[in-house]
Design a protein around this motif. Structure first.
Motif, short mmCIF file in Angstrom:
data_model
loop_
_atom_site.label_atom_id
_atom_site.label_comp_id
_atom_site.label_asym_id
_atom_site.label_seq_id
_atom_site.Cartn_x
_atom_site.Cartn_y
_atom_site.Cartn_z
N LEU A 348 0.71 -1.59 -0.08
CA LEU A 348 0.11 -0.04 -0.06
C LEU A 348 0.89 1.39 0.13
CD1 LEU A 348 -3.05 -1.11 2.12
CD2 LEU A 348 -3.04 -0.84 -0.28
N LYS A 352 0.44 4.08 -2.90
CA LYS A 352 0.42 5.59 -2.53
C LYS A 352 1.52 6.51 -3.26
CE LYS A 352 -2.85 6.19 0.50
NZ LYS A 352 -3.97 7.37 0.49
N VAL A 360 -7.23 5.34 -2.69
CA VAL A 360 -7.03 3.90 -2.68
C VAL A 360 -8.04 3.37 -2.03
CG1 VAL A 360 -5.36 2.04 -2.01
CG2 VAL A 360 -4.42 4.29 -3.01
N THR A 361 -8.81 2.42 -2.89
CA THR A 361 -9.92 1.41 -2.18
C THR A 361 -9.03 0.05 -1.95
OG1 THR A 361 -11.73 2.89 -2.70
CG2 THR A 361 -12.13 0.38 -2.36
N ALA A 362 -8.98 -0.55 -0.90
CA ALA A 362 -8.39 -1.70 -0.79
C ALA A 362 -9.42 -2.88 -0.32
CB ALA A 362 -7.25 -1.75 0.25
N ALA A 386 -4.69 2.82 3.22
CA ALA A 386 -5.69 2.95 2.27
C ALA A 386 -6.69 3.95 2.82
CB ALA A 386 -6.42 1.57 2.12
N SER A 416 -8.93 4.06 8.58
CA SER A 416 -9.00 4.54 7.31
C SER A 416 -10.24 5.62 7.38
CB SER A 416 -9.42 3.57 6.29
OG SER A 416 -8.03 2.67 6.10
#
Length: 461
Positions: A348, A352, A360-362, A386, A416
């Protein structure tokens, strides 16, 4: 025991990534190969297409007749993941067949060649495949047994060219610490990328993990070399020469590391010189570090600086390791096999750095109940990098459920901006509602089976 005494090789768990590489080696070298696995996959289909008889139900009668009738000429290779209550395992054990773990057979094979063992609780698949690619690309006669499907070659196994003297062949082996398998290896050269706590369902405590790595490096041939990630406490555990590497310090390190047009570029500094302007198609700070280690081994084996640069510039990675599934101006989908907090953090952080202006969608699928229990806090901290986290249920793999252990242990501590839990059945609808422009999938379970559908959702939006 020698391999020459066998004509037939039967695999219990043939579909595993390491087992399938061994199966291919035996098939290519003239043995009759058959096997069992729990479920059919793309990998087992490929093995069947190559001429191997594979079945998916515990049934002694489905072991080929020639194998059962020639027990003295049949070698059985099994994975520790196969339970001792397995009907075929019981039959083969009780009827006098020779049974060997994959690691034992791999040790026999590798011992005939000049061996490079790549170990570490993370990074070993990418690093070993980089070493193998540099050697193959540079014309070095090598074999490789890897823990992932390389994009350059479409396989986890590279076969060497025939050689009058096998010791002239370099064998690159991913040295797996799971079940202490790597202790069957006695390498000439070794890389250790990391010794973090992992597989505590096997080891019990981090101290036991460290003891196992200490034993591994003690088995490096005294005239050989250990390339050790700087800071690991292994230098006094081996009689081999020790050279350290890291991202920015050590005998081998990087300098001028930068990201240009979503590509990582760097110079590799080594004793006596610099390899300038290496460009990695496979991004990530951790992959820069892996490339430094791979380059160090290649230099030790006599590969020239220019050849190393050309090879690394053409290295396209391993499936499920920072793999782009979709990459357009509007939508990006990246898949990664990370299943340890340190791996998730490295992945991650690199995403970034590559895309600082995108949210960022994890999607994370925890792997194993025991690993979730042992590292819940670490996973939560890493996932918090994220912007939005979608957390799936635990993939059990070889384990039965543990009371009180669920994804909730991770979820409650994620910090997050946005987070939610989801089942696999609900996931596509969740992603449609989220409308991410940068989506990443993370985990060592079966999350990759959803990638085609996720790709379609992103393209449709």
């Amino acid at each position: 025991m020698t391999l020459d005494q066998f004509k037939y090789v039967y695999f219990l768990g043939i579909g595993g990534i390491g087992m399938s590489a061994l199966a291919r080696w035996f098939r290519v070298n003239g043995y009759e190969v058959a096997g069992y696995d729990k479920t059919p996959t793309a990998l087992t289909s490929a093995l069947q297409a190559e001429g191997m008889a594979i079945h998916f139900v515990e049934d002694v009668e489905q072991i080929p007749t020639a194998f059962r009738e020639n027990r003295d000429k049949t070698l059985v290779i099994y994975t520790p993941a196969v339970p001792r209550t397995h009907q075929e395992y019981i039959y083969l054990t009780e009827n006098g067949f020779v049974l060997q773990k994959r690691s034992q057979v791999l040790g026999l094979l590798a011992g005939q060649m000049k061996t490079v063992g790549v170990a570490g609780t993370h990074g070993k698949t990418t690093t070993s495949s980089m070493v193998a690619h540099i050697l193959r690309h540079s014309g070095v006669n090598c074999a490789a047994f890897l823990g992932g499907i390389t994009n350059n070659y479409g396989t986890n196994f590279l076969l060497n060219e025939p050689a009058d003297e096998l010791r002239s062949v370099v064998c690159v082996v991913e040295a797996d610490e799971f079940d202490r398998s790597f202790l069957t290896l006695f390498p000439n050269l070794a890389i250790v990328t990391s010794t973090d706590a992992d597989h505590l369902d096997i080891y019990g405590a981090h101290e036991a993990v460290l003891e196992s790595f200490a034993r591994f490096v003690s088995q490096i041939e005294p005239e050989g070399t250990l390339f050790m990630k700087q800071g690991l406490l292994l230098a006094d555990k081996t009689k081999a020469q020790v050279q350290e590497y890291s991202l920015q310090e050590g005998d081998y390190h990087g300098q001028n590391i930068r990201v240009e047009n979503a590509v990582f570029k760097f110079d590799l500094v080594y004793p006596g010189g610099i390899i300038n302007d290496i460009e990695l198609i496979v991004p990530g700070f951790h992959n820069v570090e892996n490339a430094i280690a791979a380059g160090a081994v290649a230099l030790k084996l006599g590969v020239g600086a220019e050849a190393i640069r050309a090879a690394l510039n053409s290295y396209t990675g391993v499936r499920r390791r920072f793999e782009y599934v979709l990459k357009t101006d509007d939508a990006i989908l990246i898949d990664d096999y990370a299943h340890h907090p340190a791996e998730v953090k490295a992945f991650l952080t690199s995403v970034k750095a590559l895309y600082p202006d995108r949210e960022v969608t994890a999607i994370f699928q925890p792997h194993l109940f025991s690993r979730t229990r042992d590292f819940a806090e670490g996973f939560a901290e890493s996932l918090s990098i994220a912007d939005n986290v979608i957390l799936l249920d635990i993939y059990p793999a070889r384990e039965l459920p543990i009371e009180g252990v669920s994804s909730e242990l991770i979820f409650r501590d994620i910090r997050s901006k946005k987070k939610q839990q989801s089942t696999k059945a609900e996931l596509l609808d969740v992603v449609r509602e989220t409308k991410p422009s940068l989506l990443v999938t993370i985990g060592a379970g079966d999350i990759d089976q959803l990638l085609p559908a996720l790709k379609s959702v992103l393209k449709d939006q």
